[in-house]
Scaffold this active site. Structure first.
Site, PDB file in Angstrom:
ATOM      1  N   GLU A  60      85.358  12.216  48.947  1.00 44.22           N
ATOM      2  CA  GLU A  60      85.057  10.896  49.513  1.00 44.22           C
ATOM      3  C   GLU A  60      84.726   9.846  48.455  1.00 44.22           C
ATOM      4  O   GLU A  60      85.020   8.673  48.629  1.00 44.22           O
ATOM      5  CB  GLU A  60      83.920  10.999  50.534  1.00 44.22           C
ATOM      6  N   HIS A 129      78.710  16.446  62.718  1.00 44.44           N
ATOM      7  CA  HIS A 129      80.028  15.830  62.891  1.00 44.44           C
ATOM      8  C   HIS A 129      80.093  14.889  64.091  1.00 44.44           C
ATOM      9  O   HIS A 129      81.169  14.521  64.527  1.00 44.44           O
ATOM     10  CB  HIS A 129      81.099  16.914  63.081  1.00 44.44           C
TER      11      HIS A 129
END
Lengths: 324, 320
Positions: A60, A129
């Site tokens: 990321e 998540h």
């Protein structure tokens, strides 16, 4: 007007902007050969090729840091975070670099950058998540945070985001890609930083956005059957925040409920309620209520997860409460 | 290298030294605030390195950036003004010591989160690759930055995508007060590139001509092969990590020993021995640099403070 899904709306916006401006390219995990983890960029790789649809490593910092760098030197990257939850791995770039680099160097750098990210609960993905951490990102001046709730807004706002010279975090909801709605044909944009009345009513103002909009519109329909007319104001952009339609509506109804999917504490609702009290205190007829997620990490179990997330019934009850 | 250019490099090194000595005084007087990290002792690194670049090559570095800014051609006036937080600084007084940049000189900052600018450097190269040019991004960082995740993500994507980045690790032996050996699994930092199949080498950073030659070779490699390269430049900072460093972690004898390898002294000796310049000519350059810094301080002190309305300027580019 044709009715399309939010997925199609986002996909169209990306394609139209890529066709319009060769500087626009997409980078992220599985955006290319796979076609996007949520199928938003399905077919893009074949149409545009590897140079414009860049499959990245699962890294990321390399994705968002890389997109920032490419934007600084004149390209217009659209970086995709597979989910906003993975954005925490790149937090430095989203909140500590992108929003500061223009200001801190006296305006020398511009960052025409879009970060698309999927968030939201309701898909039994477990606590790490499933988050809706929008408020965290909206805290930082210099970043623009957009989170649409209709196909029309998704398309028009994403096109504006890609044309913007500022970093824009574009938050989508994992359970809303199939939501259908009318979208104007041809090239159109919707300005960032403008709230919108999505349903008119005289009794209570609901202030919301994204998933909260879907729930609130359903609640408004249910309430209408009981003779309660709710006005729904959709923020669409969390920063810069446009309070004008909210205040205008509140001055009419004098009662409000704020609906968001994120946690209540320190949330978007906290901000909206404070602003209403600060800007329209004389118009308050009842304490404003926040409908939000229970203060727990979201559990896997379907029943427990739904119990933690705000529901249409919670909104209906809150509206009735402020009318007491 | 031509005689004039060598003398120019000497001038740049002395100018950095004088600027920072004066800066330290102004800091002690409270005229410069925040964190300030001096480059004294490391001047040969950026001077040799940046002399080897083409003007179209981008430079990005960490917070120890005054020297890099001067080497890139940013006037001492503007650097001093930025240190004093004045509106005539290149970042209009909003960046300070750690955030010096001037895109017209291809100097892209001055970044203060350790390692944070490495993926951004990859991003410059992604942008240049996308544009189809052969610009190189020269990314400088300390050895301390090679232990953080950013470094590995940035090097990995640079090699995987064939990005034109020259990674330059300035190994000054300490990450703040922690020695390389206490913080890094291997102390020969350039070998970390091996994990990414990336070409690498190491050079003595106290000798400006050695740095220049190594940088030239590395830049040629990056440009021709469209591949990144990790160049480790060993050096030593004579002053503390920042202005507020009690230096408990090292002995004065160690500092003194390194000071014997003063990069300015070494280069001066070389220039005289090779008869590139006379001692008198170099003395004149010393005096000239001194005067330039006096003028820079005058310029900075006479410059206006930023206007109060600048507080809200440059938050968003769209509304400017």
């Amino acid at each position: 007007m044709p009715k399309i899904t939010i997925r199609e709306a986002i996909s169209q916006a990306l394609m139209e902007e890529m066709d319009r401006d060769p500087k626009v390219f997409i980078m992220g995990e599985e955006v290319g050969v796979w076609g996007g983890a949520y199928a938003v960029t399905k077919g893009f790789y074949d149409k545009y090729g590897a140079a414009r649809i860049k499959d990245t490593p699962i890294a990321e910092n390399a994705i968002i840091g890389g997109a920032i760098g490419a934007a600084m030197v004149g390209q217009r990257p659209v970086a995709e975070l597979m989910t906003i939850n993975f954005g925490f791995s790149a937090m430095d770039y989203i909140v500590n670099q992108a929003p500061k680099l223009h200001y801190m160097f006296g305006g020398q750098f511009t960052l025409p950058l879009v970060i698309r990210a999927v968030g939201g609960g309701g898909r039994q993905l477990g606590a790490t998540h499933s988050q809706t951490p929008d408020a965290i990102f909206a805290h930082f001046p210099g970043l623009k945070v957009v989170s649409p709730g209709t196909p029309e807004d998704a398309k028009g706002l994403l096109k504006s985001a890609i044309r913007s010279n500022d970093p824009v975090l574009f938050l989508e909801h994992a359970t809303m890609y199939q939501v259908r709605g009318e979208v104007p044909e041809g090239d159109f944009t919707i300005p960032i930083g403008k709230s919108k009345v999505q349903r008119e009513g005289k009794d209570v103002t609901i202030v919301t956005y994204c998933k909260g909009l879907e729930l609130s519109m359903k609640a408004a329909e249910d309430l209408s059957k009981e003779g309660i007319e709710v006005e729904v104001v959709d923020l669409r952009t969390l920063r810069p925040l446009d309070m004008e339609p909210v205040i205008e509506s509140f001055k009419k109804t004098n009662r409000a409920v704020v609906v968001e999917e994120g946690w209540k504490s320190y949330g978007v609702g906290s901000e909206i309620v404070s602003r209403i009290y600060e800007e329209a205190f004389d118009y308050v007829d009842a304490p404003i209520i926040r409908v939000a997620q229970k203060e727990v990490p979201l559990p896997y179990n379907r029943t427990l997860e739904q119990a933690a997330l705000p529901q249409v019934a919670d909104i209906v009850a809150a509206v009735k409460e402020v009318l007491k | 290298m031509k005689k004039e250019q060598q003398i120019d490099l000497y001038h740049q090194m002395v100018l950095i030294r004088r600027l920072e000595e004066r800066g330290a005084e102004l800091y002690q007087q409270g005229k410069i605030g925040g964190f300030m990290h001096l480059y004294i002792g490391q001047e040969a690194v950026s001077t040799g390195l940046i002399a080897a670049r083409e003007p179209r090559d981008r430079v990005i570095t960490a917070y120890r950036d005054h020297g890099v800014a001067l080497n890139c051609g940013i006037p001492a006036n503007e650097i001093m003004a930025e240190l004093l937080g004045k509106s005539t600084g290149m970042s209009k007084g909003k960046g300070g010591s750690m955030h010096m940049a001037d895109t017209s000189k291809n100097m892209w900052g001055g970044h203060a989160i350790v390692g944070g600018h490495l993926p951004i450097a990859s991003g410059f190269a992604i942008g240049d690759q996308y544009a189809g040019n052969d610009n190189i991004t020269i990314c400088m960082f300390g050895e301390g930055a090679t232990n953080i995740g950013y470094f590995h993500e940035a090097l990995n994507i640079a090699k995987t995508w064939g990005l034109r980045v020259l990674w330059v690790c300035e190994n000054n032996q300490y990450g703040m007060g922690t020695t390389v050996e206490r913080a890094s699994a291997i102390s020969e930092i350039h070998l970390k590139a091996e994990a990414y199949g990336m070409k690498n080498s190491r050079v003595d950073g106290m000798d400006v001509m050695k740095v220049y030659d190594a940088a030239k070779e590395a830049l040629d490699y990056v440009r021709k092969n469209s591949q990144p390269y990790l160049l480790e430049i060993t050096t030593y900072r004579f002053r503390g990590h920042s202005m507020g460093d009690p230096e408990r972690y090292r002995k004065q004898e160690e500092v003194k020993k390194w000071e014997e390898s003063d990069p300015i002294g070494i280069f001066r000796k070389q220039l005289i021995e090779k008869k590139t310049a006379t001692a008198k000519a170099l003395d004149e350059i010393d005096t000239q640099a001194e005067e330039e810094i006096v003028k820079a301080v005058e310029f900075a002190e006479a410059s206006p403070e930023p206007a109060m309305e600048d507080l809200f300027k440059n938050i968003y580019a769209d509304t400017e």
